[in-house]
Design an enzyme around this catalytic site. Sequence first.
Site, PDB file in Angstrom:
ATOM      1  N   GLN A   1       0.805  -1.224   0.000  1.00  0.00           N
ATOM      2  CA  GLN A   1       0.000   0.000   0.000  1.00  0.00           C
ATOM      3  C   GLN A   1       0.840   1.277   0.000  1.00  0.00           C
ATOM      4  OE1 GLN A   1      -2.650  -1.709   3.309  1.00  0.00           O
ATOM      5  NE2 GLN A   1      -4.080  -0.457   2.137  1.00  0.00           N
TER       6      GLN A   1
ATOM      7  N   ARG B   1       3.811   0.065  12.922  1.00  0.00           N
ATOM      8  CA  ARG B   1       3.580  -1.274  12.375  1.00  0.00           C
ATOM      9  C   ARG B   1       3.643  -1.195  10.849  1.00  0.00           C
ATOM     10  NH1 ARG B   1      -1.907  -3.959  11.087  1.00  0.00           N
ATOM     11  NH2 ARG B   1      -1.146  -5.990  10.426  1.00  0.00           N
TER      12      ARG B   1
ATOM     13  N   ASN C   1      -1.494 -10.727   8.490  1.00  0.00           N
ATOM     14  CA  ASN C   1      -2.529  -9.713   8.649  1.00  0.00           C
ATOM     15  C   ASN C   1      -3.831 -10.225   8.044  1.00  0.00           C
ATOM     16  OD1 ASN C   1      -3.430  -6.823   9.119  1.00  0.00           O
ATOM     17  ND2 ASN C   1      -3.945  -7.102   6.952  1.00  0.00           N
ATOM     18  N   GLU C   2      -4.839 -10.375   8.877  1.00  0.00           N
ATOM     19  CA  GLU C   2      -6.204 -10.651   8.415  1.00  0.00           C
ATOM     20  C   GLU C   2      -6.340 -11.810   7.436  1.00  0.00           C
ATOM     21  OE1 GLU C   2      -7.979  -7.057   6.925  1.00  0.00           O
ATOM     22  OE2 GLU C   2      -7.806  -6.026   8.825  1.00  0.00           O
TER      23      GLU C   2
ATOM     24  N   ASN D   1      -7.793  -6.303  14.281  1.00  0.00           N
ATOM     25  CA  ASN D   1      -8.150  -5.164  13.435  1.00  0.00           C
ATOM     26  C   ASN D   1      -9.669  -5.048  13.456  1.00  0.00           C
ATOM     27  OD1 ASN D   1      -5.469  -5.088  12.806  1.00  0.00           O
ATOM     28  ND2 ASN D   1      -5.701  -5.628  10.648  1.00  0.00           N
TER      29      ASN D   1
ATOM     30  N   TYR E   1     -13.094  -2.494  12.327  1.00  0.00           N
ATOM     31  CA  TYR E   1     -13.571  -1.294  11.641  1.00  0.00           C
ATOM     32  C   TYR E   1     -15.063  -1.012  11.800  1.00  0.00           C
ATOM     33  CZ  TYR E   1      -9.033  -0.663   9.482  1.00  0.00           C
ATOM     34  OH  TYR E   1      -7.697  -0.428   9.290  1.00  0.00           O
TER      35      TYR E   1
ATOM     36  N   GLU F   1      -5.130  -2.374  14.115  1.00  0.00           N
ATOM     37  CA  GLU F   1      -5.712  -1.427  13.156  1.00  0.00           C
ATOM     38  C   GLU F   1      -7.094  -1.007  13.621  1.00  0.00           C
ATOM     39  OE1 GLU F   1      -6.043  -2.501   8.982  1.00  0.00           O
ATOM     40  OE2 GLU F   1      -4.099  -3.508   9.062  1.00  0.00           O
TER      41      GLU F   1
ATOM     42  N   TRP G   1      -4.952   3.047  11.849  1.00  0.00           N
ATOM     43  CA  TRP G   1      -4.790   2.907  10.404  1.00  0.00           C
ATOM     44  C   TRP G   1      -5.288   4.182   9.783  1.00  0.00           C
ATOM     45  CZ3 TRP G   1      -2.374  -0.742   7.530  1.00  0.00           C
ATOM     46  CH2 TRP G   1      -2.454  -0.568   6.142  1.00  0.00           C
TER      47      TRP G   1
ATOM     48  N   GLU H   1      -5.600   1.766  -1.443  1.00  0.00           N
ATOM     49  CA  GLU H   1      -6.578   0.988  -0.677  1.00  0.00           C
ATOM     50  C   GLU H   1      -7.109  -0.185  -1.533  1.00  0.00           C
ATOM     51  OE1 GLU H   1      -7.301   0.914   2.508  1.00  0.00           O
ATOM     52  OE2 GLU H   1      -8.909  -0.531   2.207  1.00  0.00           O
ATOM     53  N   TRP H   2      -6.202  -1.061  -1.921  1.00  0.00           N
ATOM     54  CA  TRP H   2      -6.564  -2.306  -2.602  1.00  0.00           C
ATOM     55  C   TRP H   2      -7.538  -2.076  -3.757  1.00  0.00           C
ATOM     56  CZ3 TRP H   2      -2.741  -4.988  -0.832  1.00  0.00           C
ATOM     57  CH2 TRP H   2      -2.321  -4.829   0.479  1.00  0.00           C
TER      58      TRP H   2
ATOM     59  N   PHE I   1     -17.567   6.642  -6.761  1.00  0.00           N
ATOM     60  CA  PHE I   1     -18.876   6.035  -6.584  1.00  0.00           C
ATOM     61  C   PHE I   1     -19.220   5.171  -7.782  1.00  0.00           C
ATOM     62  CE2 PHE I   1     -18.719   9.474  -3.644  1.00  0.00           C
ATOM     63  CZ  PHE I   1     -19.268   8.893  -2.506  1.00  0.00           C
TER      64      PHE I   1
END
Length: 461
Positions: A18, A75, A164-165, A293, A295, A366, A413, A420-421, A429
Amino acid sequence: MKQFSEDFIWGTATSSYQIEGAWNVGGKGLNIWDVFSKLNGKTAGGDTGDRACDHYHLYEQDVKMMAELGIKAYRFSISWSRIMPNGYGAINEEGIAFYNNLIDSLIAHGITPWVTLYHWDLPMALQMEFDGWLNPKVADSFAEYARVCFDQFGDRVKHWITHNEPWVVSILGYGQGVFAPGRISSDEPYLAAHQILRSHGKAVNIYRTEFAHQAGRIGITNNCDWREPLTNDEDDKRAAQRALEFFLGWFADPIYKGDYPKVMKDQLGDRLPALTNEDKELLYGSSDFFGLNHYTTMFAQHSTESNQENNVKGNGGIFEDQYVKLSVDPSWAKTSMDWAVVPWGLQKLLEWIHERYNAPEIIITENGCAWDDQIDANGVVNDEQRVAFIKGYLGACHQAMENGVNLSGYFLWSLMDNFEWASGYEKRFGMTYVDFETLKRTPKQSALWYANVIKQNGIDS
Ligand code: GAL
């Protein structure tokens, strides 16, 4: 004013793909995101991490910026194909030098490095040769790569996170196909997750047996949203519990309880691979802290049908295995990622983890929010939404700690705006994902197809 203890760890987080850029320099091999992001329709606006924040070149000034911000813990993740261009075997000394310089610079600025070994950027060679995480050999390659990192950096790095995740890799990468390697399948998420867990166990074992003298700590980071029962109905309560076990229990139960959750085994039968006794031994107790993590939050409701509605992209994903219908309260504020802002969900999740896993030390690796900067009439950034978000979530942490939860750190984060991937660099949009045809192929077929894309784009290395 709420107080956190003096030794509470405060930090920020990033990941290699990223922010680093420099995708094809310094001896780095290709990884699955280098290729995936260049495929038609896979990322918003066709954005890639080719340049990203150019951290590979700008790391010195980035570290200075961190020091100016007063950051004490940072991190970041290591790009596997920068260390081992083919995923195993030959080591790239330039890659080692880059991370040595970064680590030294952080320490010189009083910043403690927290290093993640895998934040989704699998060496492309391992995808092509072994079908990525579907193959047990990749778990061995990961252990080999981890050993190199402990050996090269472990004299200074004392905080390691293996993965990670894994949920995201398994569901978005092997279920829904919206993240690399773009596979769409109902079964592959369980197979990929299984090998990721095994690879974690192997790496931790190596760390604890061969590098005990380094006296560091190692763990894994899992992500989980909170699932709140939609009503007080017992069925909905069970649905929320089931959803949490499919989300977090999937990865945390083998580590804290010794096997996959019973509800998953009952529901999935043979589709869930069995952990052997050897796997169980490696996994049980294999995390020195509970990396989390978090959100967002959704309501969970019992559903009698396999739930296609919540299954964003066709058949892939485990949502249809859970018999849970998810929803949000329309009055909840949402970030630009469309994630509902629900601080009490974090408090409940922390307390759920505390109960289920016998009061582990938890570190939030995160948490954060994406919003455009709010500029006031004087042209000054005044991020009221962001401040309110952080205040709310830290308040939830504090409340959970008052209720006995052993939370010892919080990483925001992210340190900087980054790639962002699939969402690329900015919110656009109405973005759609196309090109799914290619992804329904067998692993071998997609490897050949990827090979072709690489050739056509002249990105061979
Ligand atoms: C996490 C992920 C990060 C970042 C974040 C949202 O799932 O680990 O890399 O994508 O979400 O910004």
